[in-house]
Design a protein around this motif. Structure first.
Motif: not given
Length: 90
Positions: A63-81
């Protein structure tokens, strides 16, 4: 009648301040990098141990990472910051 304008500033919480210190100490912004959430959280836990800090739980960390504007994305079926890498330990 004049209106009184008040501004409120919220003081960063303990964990917000702690996360900022962790990110400064252990990560670097890098447009061409990404890091797995588990790897970043494990590094955070190690940093907390080294600093004699109490680690927040993974949901609050996320939650705090997202509030800092750091986003996750999917690549090859995996999640990454996105746009972040862990600094090499010396």
């Amino acid at each position: 009648m004049s209106e009184k304008i008040t501004t409120t500033t919220t003081k960063p919480t303990y964990y917000e301040t702690q996360l900022a210190r962790f990110l400064e100490d252990c990560t670097e912004a890098d447009a061409y990098s990404s890091v797995r959430p588990g790897a970043l959280y494990t590094r955070y836990q190690q940093w907390c141990w080294d600093e004699k800090e109490r680690a927040m739980d993974p949901k609050l960390f996320d939650k705090l990472m997202r509030e800092r504007g750091i986003r996750k994305s999917h690549s090859t079926g995996r999640l990454f910051w996105r746009n972040l890498r862990i600094k090499e330990e010396v």
